[in-house]
Scaffold this active site. Structure first.
Site, PDB file in Angstrom:
ATOM      1  N   CYS A   9      14.332  10.680   5.743  1.00 34.96           N
ATOM      2  CA  CYS A   9      14.306  10.142   7.664  1.00 34.96           C
ATOM      3  C   CYS A   9      15.370  10.527   7.735  1.00 34.96           C
ATOM      4  O   CYS A   9      15.465  10.874   8.895  1.00 34.96           O
ATOM      5  CB  CYS A   9      13.324   8.830   6.855  1.00 34.96           C
ATOM      6  SG  CYS A   9      14.614   7.313   6.187  1.00 34.96           S
ATOM      7  N   GLU A  39      10.925  17.208  14.491  1.00 33.09           N
ATOM      8  CA  GLU A  39      11.233  16.403  12.716  1.00 33.09           C
ATOM      9  C   GLU A  39      10.989  17.997  12.220  1.00 33.09           C
ATOM     10  O   GLU A  39       9.621  16.968  11.735  1.00 33.09           O
ATOM     11  CB  GLU A  39      10.825  15.009  12.882  1.00 33.09           C
ATOM     12  CG  GLU A  39      11.623  15.273  11.564  1.00 33.09           C
ATOM     13  CD  GLU A  39      10.635  13.415  10.969  1.00 33.09           C
ATOM     14  OE1 GLU A  39       9.667  13.248  11.147  1.00 33.09           O
ATOM     15  OE2 GLU A  39      11.969  12.875  10.193  1.00 33.09           O
ATOM     16  N   LYS A  82       0.380  -1.430  -0.365  1.00 36.54           N
ATOM     17  CA  LYS A  82       0.078  -0.010   0.052  1.00 36.54           C
ATOM     18  C   LYS A  82       1.030   0.998  -0.374  1.00 36.54           C
ATOM     19  O   LYS A  82       1.243   1.795   0.702  1.00 36.54           O
ATOM     20  CB  LYS A  82      -1.109  -0.019   1.299  1.00 36.54           C
ATOM     21  CG  LYS A  82      -1.943   1.064   1.151  1.00 36.54           C
ATOM     22  CD  LYS A  82      -2.428   1.670   2.736  1.00 36.54           C
ATOM     23  CE  LYS A  82      -1.811   3.010   3.511  1.00 36.54           C
ATOM     24  NZ  LYS A  82      -1.159   3.781   2.623  1.00 36.54           N
TER      25      LYS A  82
HETATM   26  P1  NAD Z   1       3.063   8.598   8.155  1.00 32.05           P
HETATM   27  O1  NAD Z   1       2.814   7.738   9.693  1.00 32.05           O
HETATM   28  O2  NAD Z   1       1.650   9.727   7.820  1.00 32.05           O
HETATM   29  O3  NAD Z   1       2.212   7.877   6.178  1.00 32.05           O
HETATM   30  C1  NAD Z   1       3.098   6.954   6.168  1.00 32.05           C
HETATM   31  C2  NAD Z   1       2.596   5.109   5.328  1.00 32.05           C
HETATM   32  O4  NAD Z   1       0.911   5.858   6.572  1.00 32.05           O
HETATM   33  C3  NAD Z   1       1.493   5.649   4.379  1.00 32.05           C
HETATM   34  O5  NAD Z   1       1.098   4.423   3.629  1.00 32.05           O
HETATM   35  C4  NAD Z   1      -0.249   6.247   4.964  1.00 32.05           C
HETATM   36  O6  NAD Z   1      -1.423   5.483   4.232  1.00 32.05           O
HETATM   37  C5  NAD Z   1       0.231   4.782   5.699  1.00 32.05           C
HETATM   38  N1  NAD Z   1      -0.960   4.945   7.232  1.00 32.05           N
HETATM   39  C6  NAD Z   1      -1.507   6.135   8.080  1.00 32.05           C
HETATM   40  N2  NAD Z   1      -2.304   5.785   8.701  1.00 32.05           N
HETATM   41  C7  NAD Z   1      -1.824   4.681   9.549  1.00 32.05           C
HETATM   42  C8  NAD Z   1      -2.223   3.728  10.338  1.00 32.05           C
HETATM   43  N3  NAD Z   1      -3.198   3.745  11.220  1.00 32.05           N
HETATM   44  N4  NAD Z   1      -2.218   2.713  10.118  1.00 32.05           N
HETATM   45  C9  NAD Z   1      -1.181   1.773   9.468  1.00 32.05           C
HETATM   46  N5  NAD Z   1      -0.990   2.875   8.327  1.00 32.05           N
HETATM   47  C10 NAD Z   1      -1.438   4.116   8.239  1.00 32.05           C
HETATM   48  O7  NAD Z   1       4.213   8.968   7.392  1.00 32.05           O
HETATM   49  P2  NAD Z   1       4.331  10.213   6.273  1.00 32.05           P
HETATM   50  O8  NAD Z   1       4.030  11.525   6.046  1.00 32.05           O
HETATM   51  O9  NAD Z   1       4.160   9.571   4.699  1.00 32.05           O
HETATM   52  O10 NAD Z   1       5.721  10.208   6.276  1.00 32.05           O
HETATM   53  C11 NAD Z   1       7.096  11.152   6.618  1.00 32.05           C
HETATM   54  C12 NAD Z   1       7.845  10.338   7.896  1.00 32.05           C
HETATM   55  O11 NAD Z   1       7.987   9.124   7.683  1.00 32.05           O
HETATM   56  C13 NAD Z   1       8.510  11.016   8.474  1.00 32.05           C
HETATM   57  O12 NAD Z   1       8.401  10.952   9.519  1.00 32.05           O
HETATM   58  C14 NAD Z   1      10.005  10.363   8.294  1.00 32.05           C
HETATM   59  O13 NAD Z   1      11.191  10.605   8.934  1.00 32.05           O
HETATM   60  C15 NAD Z   1       9.198   8.494   7.981  1.00 32.05           C
HETATM   61  N6  NAD Z   1       9.925   8.336   7.237  1.00 32.05           N
HETATM   62  C16 NAD Z   1      10.631   7.003   7.656  1.00 32.05           C
HETATM   63  C17 NAD Z   1      12.367   6.250   6.996  1.00 32.05           C
HETATM   64  C18 NAD Z   1      12.502   5.924   7.444  1.00 32.05           C
HETATM   65  O14 NAD Z   1      13.524   4.177   7.005  1.00 32.05           O
HETATM   66  N7  NAD Z   1      12.977   5.414   9.251  1.00 32.05           N
HETATM   67  C19 NAD Z   1      11.950   6.400   5.547  1.00 32.05           C
HETATM   68  C20 NAD Z   1      11.063   7.264   5.150  1.00 32.05           C
HETATM   69  C21 NAD Z   1       9.946   8.073   5.942  1.00 32.05           C
END
Ligand code: NAD
Length: 467
Positions: A275, A371, A168
């Site tokens: 990230c 962040e 997804k």
């Molecule tokens: P997010 O947590 O809002 O969304 C990530 C994914 O989770 C999306 O596909 C979203 O639809 C899904 N999601 C939303 N609600 C959910 C739930 N309740 N249960 C399961 N899935 C759900 O994050 P974002 O805003 O898309 O991404 C940015 C964040 O991701 C930043 O904090 C960044 O640091 C982090 N990030 C981490 C890494 C890593 O490898 N550590 C890599 C890239 C991004």
């Protein structure tokens, strides 16, 4: 009518609803995209569950061939994928091309790995083997900053280990994943790979779904906590790659003219939406003014614009919510520090923010403690390197970090004190497919990539026979 379709049980299917995907550079629609219903998620999971017994019994060589075929498809379509990635995500075309080529390479890397049975004892009285078995259906949840390559941290590893998958992507960047779905639909048996799209409403349904055995999640720490809580009921395996607030520490022996552009790059790639971007810059007092001036110069010279335009070095923020969040960080930075480059939105169309350098700022400010995930860099002064490391470690996050110095042995010693999953010396954010990647503290649980990452998609089984 949707311009794209989802892959469920080997078929390309329309969504029960549709949604629009916007180009963050123009705020205009890129395409109409399918939106899966809960029933369609259930169909995808059921298809993956039905496909699992046969897929898990295929030989690893057979699965390797599928990975190589996927890597080839991505490579053969690199220009189309890159263009679409820029349109939906915003990053400059050259960066998008790099991400797509990386996605192909990471997928290909997993095809080189093995999961051999380990014979522990083989004598007259017993034979004992440790095996790595697949888990079942794996749910892969992807964020919007690197939609293609982050998918390839998960999908090939899950498949190689013998699992079936439901992928997804994030609701604002589903198009590259759906394009890939159409191109790879016949490469594996029906149900082995399923790719759906949602409007941010099905992630929670996946994490509590009784027939998904593992969730491989990349996203924010806030959502990661929800994933962990909701996976508890079905005692699902989880791996969480979450947020970071990487500290980058510059020691007193560097040449600011050489180091500042590298530090700038470490913080501002993908408009800071990485990230492992450098998100807090600690600079020794002896060169604080010089580094601030050089960093401001880099920011002032940067070409910000539509990623499809030639010469663009920084694109927009990926979506409106993130754009507004970063503007909020800017407002607090204006109160807590001194802005010496950038400081606001660029233009009145598209989610552009000029790269911003903030000096005379310290812990206690939101821009330092949280962040920002955007192109706003706090530069913090320190006098004692050991104290800088202590301050760097005084964070709930622990994803990456780096130390910069001419004397690399001194930097190496300080690097060993950093509390993060990755620490670099004289570089930052160097991610390689064969190196395990993961976060300490609130930055995650488990690893991705490398042999360690592959093993997270398996269950250990001990076979123990008396003779
Ligand atoms: P997010 O947590 O809002 O969304 C990530 C994914 O989770 C999306 O596909 C979203 O639809 C899904 N999601 C939303 N609600 C959910 C739930 N309740 N249960 C399961 N899935 C759900 O994050 P974002 O805003 O898309 O991404 C940015 C964040 O991701 C930043 O904090 C960044 O640091 C982090 N990030 C981490 C890494 C890593 O490898 N550590 C890599 C890239 C991004």
């Amino acid at each position: 009518m949707s311009d794209y379709k989802m892959l469920i049980n080997g078929q390309m299917v329309a969504g029960d609803a549709t949604m629009s995907v916007l180009n963050p550079a123009t705020e205009e629609p890129v395409a109409t995209c399918p939106r899966a219903s809960k029933a369609q998620l259930d169909q995808a999971v059921a298809a993956a569950k039905a496909a699992f017994p046969a897929w898990s019994k295929t030989s690893i060589d057979e699965r390797r061939k599928v990975l190589i075929a996927i890597a080839d498809v991505i490579q053969d379509n690199v220009n189309d994928f890159a263009r679409l990635l820029t349109q939906e995500q915003g990053k400059p075309l050259a960066d998008a091309t790099g991400e797509v080529m990386g996605a192909s390479a990471f997928c290909r890397y997993f095809a080189t790995l093995d999961l051999p049975d380990r014979v522990v004892t083989d004598d007259a009285t017993s034979r004992v083997e440790v095996r790595r078995k697949p888990l079942g259906v794996v749910g892969c949840i992807i964020p919007w900053n690197f939609p293609m390559i982050l998918m390839m941290f998960k999908l090939p590893a899950a498949l190689l280990a013998g699992n079936t998958v439901v992928v997804k992507p994030a609701p604002t960047t589903p198009l590259t994943a759906l394009k890939l779905a159409g191109l790879i639909k016949d490469l594996a048996p029906p149900g082995v790979i399923n790719i759906i799209a949602d409007a941010n409403d099905l992630g929670g349904e996946m994490t509590k779904h009784p027939d998904i055995r593992k969730i491989s999640f990349t996203g924010s720490t806030e959502t990661g906590k929800k994933v962990m809580a909701s996976a508890a009921d079905a005692l699902k395996r989880i791996s969480l790659e979450l947020g970071g607030n990487d500290a980058l520490i510059v020691l007193d022996d560097v040449d600011p003219k050489v180091t500042a552009p590298q530090v700038y790059g470490a913080a501002m790639q993908n408009a800071g939406q990485v990230c492992i971007a450098a998100k807090r810059i600690y600079v020794h007092e002896s060169m604080y003014d010089a580094m601030c001036d050089e960093l401001a110069k880099c920011a002032n010279e940067a070409v910000v614009g539509d990623g499809l335009e030639q010469g663009t070095q920084m694109g927009p923020l990926q979506n409106k919510a993130q754009f507004e969040k970063v503007l909020g960080f800017l407002e607090s930075a204006k109160k807590d520090g001194k802005i010496i480059a950038g400081g606001g939105r660029k233009g009145d169309k598209g989610y552009f923010i000029n790269p911003t350098i903030v000096r005379d700022i310290a812990e206690g400010s939101k821009l330092v403690d949280e962040e920002q995930f955007g192109p706003v860099m706090p530069v913090i002064k320190y006098s004692d390197p050991a104290d800088a490391v202590r301050r760097a470690n005084n964070s709930m996050y622990g994803l990456g970090g780096s130390i910069w110095a001419k004397d690399s042995d001194r930097a190496w010693d300080l690097a060993t004190e950093m509390e993060s999953g990755s620490v670099w010396v004289n570089k930052h954010a160097d991610i390689q497919p064969h190196l395990p990647f993961g976060g300490a503290k609130f930055s995650g649980i488990g690893s991705e990539l490398g042999e360690e990452g592959l093993k997270e998609f398996t269950q250990v089984q001990v076979l123990n026979m008396a003779r």
